[in-house]
Design a protein around this motif. Sequence first.
Motif, PDB file in Angstrom:
ATOM      1  N   PRO A  99       1.751   5.919   2.570  1.00 40.40           N
ATOM      2  CA  PRO A  99       0.814   4.839   2.848  1.00 40.40           C
ATOM      3  C   PRO A  99       1.052   3.640   1.944  1.00 40.40           C
ATOM      4  CG  PRO A  99      -0.259   6.573   1.579  1.00 40.40           C
ATOM      5  CD  PRO A  99       1.098   7.089   1.949  1.00 40.40           C
ATOM      6  N   ALA A 100       0.856   2.452   2.509  1.00 37.94           N
ATOM      7  CA  ALA A 100       0.937   1.234   1.711  1.00 37.94           C
ATOM      8  C   ALA A 100      -0.333   1.098   0.876  1.00 37.94           C
ATOM      9  CB  ALA A 100       1.098   0.017   2.631  1.00 37.94           C
ATOM     10  N   ALA A 101      -0.215   0.401  -0.233  1.00 35.80           N
ATOM     11  CA  ALA A 101      -1.365   0.256  -1.146  1.00 35.80           C
ATOM     12  C   ALA A 101      -2.215  -0.925  -0.713  1.00 35.80           C
ATOM     13  CB  ALA A 101      -0.867   0.060  -2.573  1.00 35.80           C
ATOM     14  N   LEU A 143      -0.239   1.913  10.320  1.00 36.54           N
ATOM     15  CA  LEU A 143      -0.338   1.112  11.542  1.00 36.54           C
ATOM     16  C   LEU A 143      -0.138  -0.369  11.252  1.00 36.54           C
ATOM     17  CD1 LEU A 143      -1.158   1.401  14.619  1.00 36.54           C
ATOM     18  CD2 LEU A 143      -3.469   0.773  13.883  1.00 36.54           C
ATOM     19  N   ALA A 144       0.790  -0.988  11.983  1.00 37.29           N
ATOM     20  CA  ALA A 144       0.963  -2.442  11.971  1.00 37.29           C
ATOM     21  C   ALA A 144       0.339  -2.995  13.240  1.00 37.29           C
ATOM     22  CB  ALA A 144       2.442  -2.810  11.899  1.00 37.29           C
ATOM     23  N   ILE A 167      -4.102   0.589   7.717  1.00 37.10           N
ATOM     24  CA  ILE A 167      -3.629  -0.689   8.262  1.00 37.10           C
ATOM     25  C   ILE A 167      -2.677  -1.285   7.234  1.00 37.10           C
ATOM     26  CG2 ILE A 167      -4.289  -2.953   9.163  1.00 37.10           C
ATOM     27  CD1 ILE A 167      -5.398  -0.651  10.818  1.00 37.10           C
ATOM     28  N   VAL A 168      -1.386  -1.371   7.608  1.00 40.39           N
ATOM     29  CA  VAL A 168      -0.385  -1.773   6.625  1.00 40.39           C
ATOM     30  C   VAL A 168       0.183  -3.167   6.863  1.00 40.39           C
ATOM     31  CG1 VAL A 168       0.241   0.619   6.171  1.00 40.39           C
ATOM     32  CG2 VAL A 168       1.525  -0.665   7.902  1.00 40.39           C
ATOM     33  N   ALA A 169      -0.043  -3.753   8.057  1.00 39.31           N
ATOM     34  CA  ALA A 169       0.461  -5.103   8.330  1.00 39.31           C
ATOM     35  C   ALA A 169      -0.357  -5.724   9.452  1.00 39.31           C
ATOM     36  CB  ALA A 169       1.943  -5.078   8.706  1.00 39.31           C
ATOM     37  N   LEU A 170      -0.565  -7.034   9.365  1.00 39.95           N
ATOM     38  CA  LEU A 170      -1.254  -7.814  10.391  1.00 39.95           C
ATOM     39  C   LEU A 170      -0.335  -8.946  10.823  1.00 39.95           C
ATOM     40  CD1 LEU A 170      -4.790  -8.095   8.727  1.00 39.95           C
ATOM     41  CD2 LEU A 170      -4.130  -6.554  10.584  1.00 39.95           C
ATOM     42  N   VAL A 203      -4.032  -6.849   3.202  1.00 40.33           N
ATOM     43  CA  VAL A 203      -2.921  -6.375   4.034  1.00 40.33           C
ATOM     44  C   VAL A 203      -1.887  -7.488   4.213  1.00 40.33           C
ATOM     45  CG1 VAL A 203      -2.314  -5.533   6.336  1.00 40.33           C
ATOM     46  CG2 VAL A 203      -4.385  -4.703   5.214  1.00 40.33           C
ATOM     47  N   PRO A 204      -0.600  -7.198   4.098  1.00 43.09           N
ATOM     48  CA  PRO A 204       0.439  -8.214   4.330  1.00 43.09           C
ATOM     49  C   PRO A 204       0.309  -8.862   5.708  1.00 43.09           C
ATOM     50  CG  PRO A 204       1.399  -6.250   3.354  1.00 43.09           C
ATOM     51  CD  PRO A 204      -0.029  -5.911   3.678  1.00 43.09           C
ATOM     52  N   ARG A 205       0.598 -10.169   5.769  1.00 42.50           N
ATOM     53  CA  ARG A 205       0.404 -10.943   6.990  1.00 42.50           C
ATOM     54  C   ARG A 205       1.702 -11.593   7.431  1.00 42.50           C
ATOM     55  NH1 ARG A 205      -5.177 -14.128   5.143  1.00 42.50           N
ATOM     56  NH2 ARG A 205      -6.314 -12.234   4.495  1.00 42.50           N
ATOM     57  N   PHE A 206       1.879 -11.656   8.754  1.00 45.15           N
ATOM     58  CA  PHE A 206       3.092 -12.231   9.324  1.00 45.15           C
ATOM     59  C   PHE A 206       2.741 -13.008  10.587  1.00 45.15           C
ATOM     60  CE2 PHE A 206       4.181  -8.364   7.091  1.00 45.15           C
ATOM     61  CZ  PHE A 206       5.326  -8.677   6.388  1.00 45.15           C
ATOM     62  N   GLN A 207       3.530 -14.053  10.875  1.00 49.62           N
ATOM     63  CA  GLN A 207       3.421 -14.736  12.164  1.00 49.62           C
ATOM     64  C   GLN A 207       4.472 -14.261  13.150  1.00 49.62           C
ATOM     65  OE1 GLN A 207       3.092 -19.108  11.120  1.00 49.62           O
ATOM     66  NE2 GLN A 207       1.532 -18.997  12.717  1.00 49.62           N
TER      67      GLN A 207
END
Length: 460
Positions: A5-7, A32-33, A56-59, A79-83
């Motif tokens: 799991p991501a922290a 889950l991303a 929840i590891v990425a949005l 949570v890390p974010r991406f476009q």
Amino acid sequence: MLSPPAAVTPGILMGMSKGDIKFASPNERVNLACIGIGNRGAEIIRDLYRTGLVNIVALCDVDMGAAHTEAILKEFPNVPRFQDFRKMFDKMSNQIDAVTVGVPDFSHFPITMMAMGLGKHVYVEKPMARTFNEVELMMKAAKKYNKVVTQIDNLGHSYANYFQFKAWKEAGIIKDVTSITAHMNAPRRWHSWNLNMTSLPVAQTMPDTIDWDIWQMATSGHHYNKDYVNGQWRCWFDLGMGALGDWGAHILDTAHEFLDLGLPHQIVPKLVGHNDFFFPLCSTIAFKFPQRGNMPALDINWYDGVNNLPPIPKGYGVSGLDPNIPPPSTGKIEPAKLNPGKIINSKDLIFKGGSHGSTLSIIPAEKGAAMAGSLPEVPKSPSNHFKNFLQACKGEEKTRSPFSIAGPLSQVFCLGVLAQKLNTKLDFDRKNKVITNNKVANALLVGPPPRKGWEQYYKV
């Protein structure tokens, strides 16, 4: 095997504290991303999170500054974010077990194909994709990457209607079905548009927050316009699947699976207010299916449009609105003269049903009451649609709406949309999966070539 799991520490989830959720131990959760985090995408995220089985590891969203994405960002602030979903996979693939795909219809395909190619389980909003060929390729990829778990978000496949239809079919209560009437008569966004529109919308000033190049995905020729975003994409033949793609899977999913319908051999549209660019005011579409084993030939007659009401059999009574229907991005379900649902006609009985998980009843009511003692017991669902997906990711269940089941149903809708777009009857060769009476329609099973830079997703 699940990834470590991501922290990350979730925030408050729409008034629900972390203490309200019974979480599995961190190593027992699915990482889950989430791709598409506003409107329906946000609801999917919340429902999966409430199971207690995910980290929840990425949005990821093309518009992280939009009003409809703010809530999820606040609920999961660390949570890390991406476009760009491609950059997300490049950076975090080894931390991701599964992804949600809660984006517009035309965007499902590239994201899902990339995720499966990387070995990620996929939970995809319905309909599966916008073109017949995209659905075909997604099914082929699911077979190729057979360790990947797939689930389409037609919720009724995990609720009472699914188990009732299955039990009644196996017990011979539902048999010799010859026709199904399916109806969705609520107002749609495009009903107020000008039917004399002769082109796509003109370019407007684009918000600084959106990445329009990624928003378009493999499509081309669409400048930013407010009438493309926030659910408006569903209105256009280029981008969405109209009322049929939106509601068909919630009304016809169990009948399609348990009556072994597969693909139709003919699709006949009758339209009011046809336009080359967006969906009609009213559509009546007849889908004709051949005999299947000992089951007779069957017609599905689809009705949409506010005043395009189907004939109602004697003793129909009142049909209530399923309380489990998720609200649209406009915030509420518009009232209709007849709530969404279906009428199933067999040799001996008539059944009435709603949408999503709504159960069937035998009509008239007196007939149903007389048969009550002979109806089979319907088992309860062991898991809702979201938990079913996550348990399948962990190897503990099988998904009830994998691509192998949801794919042919989505292709039925793709054929219906083609008949709407071209306003013509289509003859379809079920074995070879080609349209035999219209070369233009047959070419549109594949559609225009993907935009440069997106071709790789169309290879399996």
